[in-house]
Design an enzyme around this catalytic site. Structure first.
Site, PDB file in Angstrom:
ATOM      1  N   GLU A  64      79.445 -93.153 105.494  1.00  0.00           N
ATOM      2  CA  GLU A  64      77.919 -93.178 105.332  1.00  0.00           C
ATOM      3  C   GLU A  64      77.324 -94.225 104.751  1.00  0.00           C
ATOM      4  OE1 GLU A  64      76.790 -89.022 105.343  1.00  0.00           O
ATOM      5  OE2 GLU A  64      74.959 -89.679 104.172  1.00  0.00           O
ATOM      6  N   ASP A  83      73.420 -95.129 103.653  1.00  0.00           N
ATOM      7  CA  ASP A  83      72.097 -93.831 103.464  1.00  0.00           C
ATOM      8  C   ASP A  83      70.867 -94.659 102.998  1.00  0.00           C
ATOM      9  OD1 ASP A  83      73.504 -91.930 104.219  1.00  0.00           O
ATOM     10  OD2 ASP A  83      73.595 -91.087 102.129  1.00  0.00           O
ATOM     11  N   GLU A 117      67.165 -92.890 101.827  1.00  0.00           N
ATOM     12  CA  GLU A 117      66.816 -91.767 101.617  1.00  0.00           C
ATOM     13  C   GLU A 117      65.423 -91.859 100.728  1.00  0.00           C
ATOM     14  OE1 GLU A 117      69.753 -88.124 101.442  1.00  0.00           O
ATOM     15  OE2 GLU A 117      69.949 -89.268  99.901  1.00  0.00           O
ATOM     16  N   GLN A 134      66.284 -94.071  97.603  1.00  0.00           N
ATOM     17  CA  GLN A 134      67.659 -93.756  96.976  1.00  0.00           C
ATOM     18  C   GLN A 134      68.735 -94.384  98.043  1.00  0.00           C
ATOM     19  OE1 GLN A 134      69.169 -90.237  94.836  1.00  0.00           O
ATOM     20  NE2 GLN A 134      70.361 -89.785  96.902  1.00  0.00           N
ATOM     21  N   ASN A 160      72.872 -94.747  99.142  1.00  0.00           N
ATOM     22  CA  ASN A 160      74.134 -94.386  98.483  1.00  0.00           C
ATOM     23  C   ASN A 160      75.248 -95.019  99.909  1.00  0.00           C
ATOM     24  OD1 ASN A 160      76.289 -93.155  97.520  1.00  0.00           O
ATOM     25  ND2 ASN A 160      75.217 -91.097  97.529  1.00  0.00           N
ATOM     26  N   ASP A 203      79.020 -90.518  95.783  1.00  0.00           N
ATOM     27  CA  ASP A 203      78.263 -90.799  94.368  1.00  0.00           C
ATOM     28  C   ASP A 203      78.139 -92.133  93.869  1.00  0.00           C
ATOM     29  OD1 ASP A 203      78.836 -88.003  93.888  1.00  0.00           O
ATOM     30  OD2 ASP A 203      80.849 -88.242  93.564  1.00  0.00           O
ATOM     31  N   ASP A 257      64.727 -78.466  96.304  1.00  0.00           N
ATOM     32  CA  ASP A 257      65.868 -78.093  95.381  1.00  0.00           C
ATOM     33  C   ASP A 257      66.460 -79.330  94.588  1.00  0.00           C
ATOM     34  OD1 ASP A 257      67.150 -78.889  97.755  1.00  0.00           O
ATOM     35  OD2 ASP A 257      68.759 -77.690  97.166  1.00  0.00           O
TER      36      ASP A 257
END
Length: 297
Positions: free
Chosen positions: A110, A112, A114, A127, A129, A137, A203
């Protein structure tokens, strides 16, 4: 007269050298803008996607009932993928606008982007990744040097056998080099689809989940256009690209960043980085091996 000819010849050689140097730079080709339906299909909550200008521009809507998203029709093994995005304006705390590539396997790969929303007046956080073989991570977070809600900006991924490069407009903000020789997995044999979504993640998204989504501000709207894909389309079971070595993004000049791109990346790291996993000694007492090759340290 002779000295004048020498001067003209010298100038000509300088111009030619400059052109050759420019030609060797690894600057991605200008994306080809197409309509949404050319490369993409809705994934969920179809009624929360709004179309404009014959499908050349869309909006994703998020309310308290659902977000929405879309994905590429095909799967790709390497290529250049970009999207013009205008982020949710105003109070966007708790929301995440995502643009990413992902395979469909248990040990998935993946890549990313974001975009983490925030309270009015506070900056967006971008962000990035990279997951390889199911392991992620590798978060890096930056502030952008502009307001991404005011107008469209282009976000791109260049992915080949040698590196993954994240671009904001023409500025590289991150590079992930192939470090397979150092024991680090690299995404090279799992075709990926391109996904885009707008969803609620209060969250964790804003200040670690302390700031919740204010649903009185709904609907939250992110706008997209461009929908550029220039990749090696492959079945999900494919292990190699049938045009390996023949596409522009697969050539010698795209195996590394050029000098200007490294300077721009260093500028981003020095001025706008707020978190880099390579510098997190609590999580990684031993420096991850890819960090040195990526020049994160």
């Amino acid at each position: 007269m002779g000295s004048r000819r020498v001067g003209v010849l010298t100038l000509s050689l300088v111009v030619v050298a400059s052109l050759v140097s420019a030609a060797m730079c690894g600057v991605p080709r200008r994306p080809v803008d197409v309509q949404f339906g050319r490369n993409y299909v809705p994934t969920w909550a179809f009624d929360h996607i709004k179309y404009f200008n014959g499908g050349s521009e869309i909006q994703l809507h998020l309310d308290k009932y659902t977000g929405t998203g879309f994905q590429s029709k095909g799967s790709y093994l390497f290529g250049h993928f970009s999207m013009y995005i205008k982020m949710v304006p105003g109070d966007s705390a708790g929301t995440v606008t995502a643009f990413y590539l992902s395979s469909q396997t248990a040990e998935h790969d993946e890549i990313d982007f974001e975009f983490l929303g925030n309270r009015t007046g506070q900056p967006y956080i971008l962000q990035t990744n990279v997951f390889t073989g199911g392991k992620g991570d590798r978060e890096q977070r930056i502030y952008l040097w502009f307001d991404p809600t005011k107008e469209y900006h282009r976000y791109s991924v260049l992915w080949n056998l040698y590196q993954v490069v994240f671009f904001v407009d023409d500025v590289p903000i991150r590079v992930f080099k192939n470090c397979k020789d150092l024991g680090v997995k690299f995404p090279f044999d799992q075709p990926m689809k391109i996904y885009n979504s707008l969803w609620n993640a209060d969250d964790w998204a804003t200040r670690g989940g302390l700031e919740k989504t204010d649903w009185s501000k709904a609907p939250f709207i992110a706008s997209y256009k461009g929908f550029h894909i220039d990749g090696c389309e492959a079945s999900v079971e494919a292990k190699f690209c049938s045009t390996q070595g023949k596409r522009w993004w697969d050539q010698q000049e795209f195996r590394d960043l050029d000098a200007l791109q490294w300077r721009r990346l260093r500028w981003v790291r020095q001025k706008f980085t707020i978190y880099n996993y390579c510098n997190d000694r609590k999580r990684y007492p031993t420096l991850p091996p890819e960090c040195s090759r990526d020049r994160d340290i």
